[in-house]
Design a protein around this motif. Structure first.
Motif, PDB file in Angstrom:
ATOM      1  N   TRP A 355       0.832  -1.212   0.000  1.00  0.00           N
ATOM      2  CA  TRP A 355       0.000   0.000   0.000  1.00  0.00           C
ATOM      3  C   TRP A 355       0.862   1.255   0.000  1.00  0.00           C
ATOM      4  CZ3 TRP A 355      -4.666   0.838  -1.453  1.00  0.00           C
ATOM      5  CH2 TRP A 355      -5.282   2.050  -1.142  1.00  0.00           C
ATOM      6  N   ASN A 356       2.040   1.184   0.603  1.00  0.00           N
ATOM      7  CA  ASN A 356       2.947   2.329   0.634  1.00  0.00           C
ATOM      8  C   ASN A 356       3.336   2.747  -0.782  1.00  0.00           C
ATOM      9  OD1 ASN A 356       4.790   3.980   2.586  1.00  0.00           O
ATOM     10  ND2 ASN A 356       6.150   3.313   0.951  1.00  0.00           N
ATOM     11  N   GLN A 357       3.679   1.788  -1.628  1.00  0.00           N
ATOM     12  CA  GLN A 357       4.053   2.109  -3.006  1.00  0.00           C
ATOM     13  C   GLN A 357       2.869   2.661  -3.783  1.00  0.00           C
ATOM     14  OE1 GLN A 357       6.761   2.505  -4.361  1.00  0.00           O
ATOM     15  NE2 GLN A 357       6.450   2.374  -6.584  1.00  0.00           N
ATOM     16  N   ILE A 358       1.671   2.148  -3.527  1.00  0.00           N
ATOM     17  CA  ILE A 358       0.475   2.672  -4.194  1.00  0.00           C
ATOM     18  C   ILE A 358       0.269   4.141  -3.807  1.00  0.00           C
ATOM     19  CG2 ILE A 358      -2.047   2.496  -4.264  1.00  0.00           C
ATOM     20  CD1 ILE A 358      -1.751  -0.523  -4.063  1.00  0.00           C
ATOM     21  N   CYS A 359       0.467   4.479  -2.545  1.00  0.00           N
ATOM     22  CA  CYS A 359       0.318   5.875  -2.098  1.00  0.00           C
ATOM     23  C   CYS A 359       1.319   6.784  -2.796  1.00  0.00           C
ATOM     24  CB  CYS A 359       0.496   5.964  -0.584  1.00  0.00           C
ATOM     25  SG  CYS A 359      -0.808   5.178   0.379  1.00  0.00           S
ATOM     26  N   CYS A 360       2.538   6.302  -2.994  1.00  0.00           N
ATOM     27  CA  CYS A 360       3.555   7.111  -3.674  1.00  0.00           C
ATOM     28  C   CYS A 360       3.200   7.315  -5.143  1.00  0.00           C
ATOM     29  CB  CYS A 360       4.922   6.451  -3.535  1.00  0.00           C
ATOM     30  SG  CYS A 360       5.550   6.385  -1.833  1.00  0.00           S
ATOM     31  N   LEU A 361       2.664   6.295  -5.797  1.00  0.00           N
ATOM     32  CA  LEU A 361       2.246   6.441  -7.188  1.00  0.00           C
ATOM     33  C   LEU A 361       1.062   7.398  -7.310  1.00  0.00           C
ATOM     34  CD1 LEU A 361       2.448   2.728  -8.440  1.00  0.00           C
ATOM     35  CD2 LEU A 361       4.051   4.588  -8.919  1.00  0.00           C
ATOM     36  N   ASP A 362       0.173   7.367  -6.341  1.00  0.00           N
ATOM     37  CA  ASP A 362      -0.972   8.275  -6.354  1.00  0.00           C
ATOM     38  C   ASP A 362      -0.512   9.728  -6.296  1.00  0.00           C
ATOM     39  OD1 ASP A 362      -4.005   8.663  -5.995  1.00  0.00           O
ATOM     40  OD2 ASP A 362      -3.217   9.673  -4.223  1.00  0.00           O
ATOM     41  N   ALA A 363       0.479  10.024  -5.459  1.00  0.00           N
ATOM     42  CA  ALA A 363       1.020  11.389  -5.389  1.00  0.00           C
ATOM     43  C   ALA A 363       1.713  11.768  -6.684  1.00  0.00           C
ATOM     44  CB  ALA A 363       1.989  11.503  -4.216  1.00  0.00           C
ATOM     45  N   LEU A 364       2.343  10.798  -7.343  1.00  0.00           N
ATOM     46  CA  LEU A 364       2.986  11.067  -8.629  1.00  0.00           C
ATOM     47  C   LEU A 364       1.958  11.467  -9.674  1.00  0.00           C
ATOM     48  CD1 LEU A 364       5.899  10.950  -9.721  1.00  0.00           C
ATOM     49  CD2 LEU A 364       5.400   8.653 -10.552  1.00  0.00           C
ATOM     50  N   ALA A 365       0.787  10.836  -9.652  1.00  0.00           N
ATOM     51  CA  ALA A 365      -0.281  11.200 -10.592  1.00  0.00           C
ATOM     52  C   ALA A 365      -0.791  12.609 -10.322  1.00  0.00           C
ATOM     53  CB  ALA A 365      -1.424  10.187 -10.493  1.00  0.00           C
ATOM     54  N   ILE A 366      -0.863  12.987  -9.055  1.00  0.00           N
ATOM     55  CA  ILE A 366      -1.314  14.338  -8.695  1.00  0.00           C
ATOM     56  C   ILE A 366      -0.305  15.375  -9.169  1.00  0.00           C
ATOM     57  CG2 ILE A 366      -1.825  15.880  -6.770  1.00  0.00           C
ATOM     58  CD1 ILE A 366      -2.791  13.421  -5.206  1.00  0.00           C
TER      59      ILE A 366
END
Length: 661
Positions: A355-366
């Motif tokens: 889930w940590n990596q998913i959160c980092c990818l989500d911020a990258l999309a933002i």
């Protein structure tokens, strides 16, 4: 404010006209927004305007009294809902408060949650400020965050260019469409021919641990090697699922290598090898029907494939796959903290890493593409423990006493924990109004103090593995600060002062120089992808717009033009080409305008730097990276007054090292 012929007129121009700096008739909607098919909005409902609108509506509509009653009831219902939801979403039940993990969860969420009073204050500023930009035309529709660089850039006066169909990417878009629809996969089912040799597989796994996983920590290194051994021997319980994961491992690793390294190691062209692994990943995921899979290895493969798409700058494909990945992770329950369930500490650690990596990818999309966060509101999974991999006993049957205690300072997990902190801050800033710049700067300062206290006080500058963490934080936080500084400049008045323009311009140039420096410094370690993942969209746009200004010093123009040439040359590389990205067209258009400026003879020939003639400076050794206490590189080049280019001496502009941040 006045009312003419029953039409309410605002005292200030609408937000769109103020951003474009054109005359506004102050109607709702105004004539400019009507012609350009933009969403017309104002700062807030002005005193007296609401009564004027209601009174005008009352003269034309007999049911106005009933409408007011219904509005009053809706307001009461919303107030009741706000009262019920005053605690943070996903708050843990009090009966579970005995667990140490739950206590940590409460502390973590308490520090990251926007308070009720803050939300009320923010709502008072008007929801229109947070609505972002809605672009629509002839059946096309797109919504962008108000802090998105293209929305803030005043010279980009028509975002409808983003509705133009992007250049097709062979083998990607069609596969995504078929996969989402659940149609049968079109690739051959026999994937044995796509497997590398044993020696090549060993090299790829080693490079994956050294170049990729050492920063993402998505999988435990010891557990990864053990699982690879079981899979090769045929004793892996889920062989097809692990095969999909190992193909994404090969794909991510190959994509991160320099072409000459791939040629030397695998005796083949990098583009061809990436394409082969890419097809194998698509075939293996399709065969597993990943949309409805409940296998953890499939989810990890999806996370790594989505990471690959972001690194290839595949805008729409990356965001679409991220949404799918989040839904699959949510179906498997990875968004909820493991402390809620009777899971062992080791299993909980692995789930938190995913889930940590998913959160980092989500911020990258933002940050990169202006997308809204796709994380569910119930997500409360806290970050992993700050410990080295060798401190874990990689077994689901490990005793609780073998759990690492976690610590501050540098460990194998430090990089991804710092990235997670910045990613959480990125999401938090999107919930704060665009004009609340002081609030945003305060949040960034708090995080800087936290990072210094927990991780950066004892950084060993002779170790690249530690220095790169500070460099990454420098770039990410400086990008956020640049957006705030630019927002302040364009919001302070109708025409920002020359001092503000120059400060923003220098900050953008400094950021581009820092990114270029770090790419060249850490490329020998295989970590240049860290700084290539975050395309400095806003910084590039600011520099392109400000270069032709008459108040820019000649030396700064030389620096800026050099960085623009480097950036465009870098993203012409097929491995990270932005030619298929619609956002890139905006920068290309801005550069074309800049090119007209140079052709007009407004600057000396020495300013122009051609990519073919550019030879990078020899970077300092990775053990001698120069980074000051503000996370920015130290420059010692003096500014000579003879280098001023049509420069006004009365402006008293600060030098780059004197900027507050």
């Amino acid at each position: 404010m006045n009312s003419t012929s029953g039409v309410a007129v605002h005292s200030k121009p609408c937000l769109i006209c103020r951003r474009r700096r054109v005359k506004c008739d102050r109607l709702r909607p105004c004539s400019n927004c009507t012609r350009s098919k933009q969403l017309c909005s104002y700062d807030a409902v002005e005193p007296g305007l609401e009564n004027s609108i209601v009174s005008n509506a009352g003269t034309n509509h007999p049911g106005a009294e009933d409408l007011r009653d219904r509005l009053a009831k809706l307001e009461e219902m919303m107030a009741a809902m706000l009262t019920q939801n005053s605690s943070p979403t996903g708050e843990v039940n009090a009966r579970e408060g005995s667990s140490d993990d739950i206590i940590k969860l409460h502390e973590n969420r308490a520090s990251a949650t926007v308070t009720r009073s803050d939300l009320d204050t923010n709502n008072a500023k008007g929801l229109a400020d947070q609505a972002g930009q809605l672009v629509f035309q002839d059946g096309y529709s797109a919504c962008f965050d108000p802090e998105f660089w293209a929305v803030m850039t005043t010279e980009v006066d028509d975002l409808r260019i983003l509705l133009n169909p992007p250049a097709p990417i062979e083998g990607l878009s069609s596969w995504l469409s078929l996969a989402v629809l659940g149609l049968p996969q079109v690739h051959p089912t026999d994937l044995s021919t796509a497997q590398p040799t044993l020696a090549q597989s060993n090299d790829l796994c080693r490079l994956f641990c050294e170049n990729i996983n050492c920063k993402t920590q998505l999988v435990h290194n010891g557990f990864f090697h053990r699982s690879v051994t079981h899979w090769r021997r045929g004793s892996e319980p889920l062989p097809q699922e692990f095969e999909a994961f190992i193909f994404t491992t090969y794909l991510l690793t190959t994509n991160s290598l320099a072409p000459e390294v791939v040629e030397k190691t695998f005796a083949t062209n990098k583009s061809l090898l990436v394409a082969n692994f890419h097809q194998a990943v698509q075939a293996s995921l399709s065969k597993l029907n990943f949309l409805v899979s409940d296998k953890v290895w499939v989810l990890v493969a999806l996370v790594q494939y989505t990471t690959f798409l972001f690194r290839r700058n595949v805008h729409h494909g990356a965001i679409a796959m991220l949404g799918i990945t989040v839904r699959v992770a949510q179906n498997q329950g990875h968004h909820r903290d493991p402390a809620h369930y009777p899971l062992t500490k080791w299993v909980g650690e692995i789930r938190r890493r995913i889930w940590n990596q998913i959160c980092c990818l989500d911020a990258l999309a933002i940050t990169n593409f202006g997308a809204e966060s796709c994380l569910p509101a119930t997500a409360d999974c806290i970050p992993p423990i700050n410990a080295n991999d060798d401190e874990w006993k990689a077994s689901r049957f490990a005793s609780p006493s073998s759990l690492p205690g976690g610590s501050s300072g540098y460990t194998d997990m430090t990089y991804t924990l710092v990235e997670r902190e910045i990613s959480d801050l990125t999401r938090k800033l999107t919930k704060i109004g665009s004009q609340e710049t002081e609030w945003k700067k305060n949040e960034i300062q708090q995080l800087e103090r936290k990072l210094n206290k927990l991780y950066f006080l004892d950084v060993d500058r002779t170790l690249p593995a530690q220095t790169v963490i500070v460099a990454m934080a420098e770039v990410r936080l400086s990008t956020l600060k640049l957006g705030i500084k630019y927002r302040e400049a364009i919001s302070s008045k109708t025409a920002p002062s020359n001092v503000q323009d120059h400060e923003v311009f220098l900050a953008a140039v400094e950021l581009l120089e820092a990114i270029d420096y770090h790419i060249r410094t850490f490329s020998s370690n295989g970590w240049d992808w860290i700084f290539l993942d975050n395309v400095p969209w806003l910084a590039i746009a600011i520099v392109l717009v400000q270069i032709p200004q008459a108040t820019i010093r000649r030396l700064d123009v030389v620096r800026a033009q050099r960085q623009i040439e480097i950036v465009f040359h870098r993203y012409e590389d097929p491995d990270r080409s932005l030619a298929h990205c619609r956002l890139w067209k905006i920068l290309v258009d801005l550069r074309r305008q800049d090119h007209s400026f140079w052709v007009a003879g407004n600057t000396p020939d020495a300013v122009i730097v051609h990519p073919a003639d550019y030879v990078p400076e020899n970077p300092l050794s990775t053990g001698a990276t120069i980074i000051n206490e503000n996370f920015m590189m130290d420059y010692t080049t003096p500014l000579d007054q003879s280098d001023l280019f049509i420069y006004d001496e009365t402006l008293d502009l600060p030098d780059m090292n004197d900027l507050s941040w």
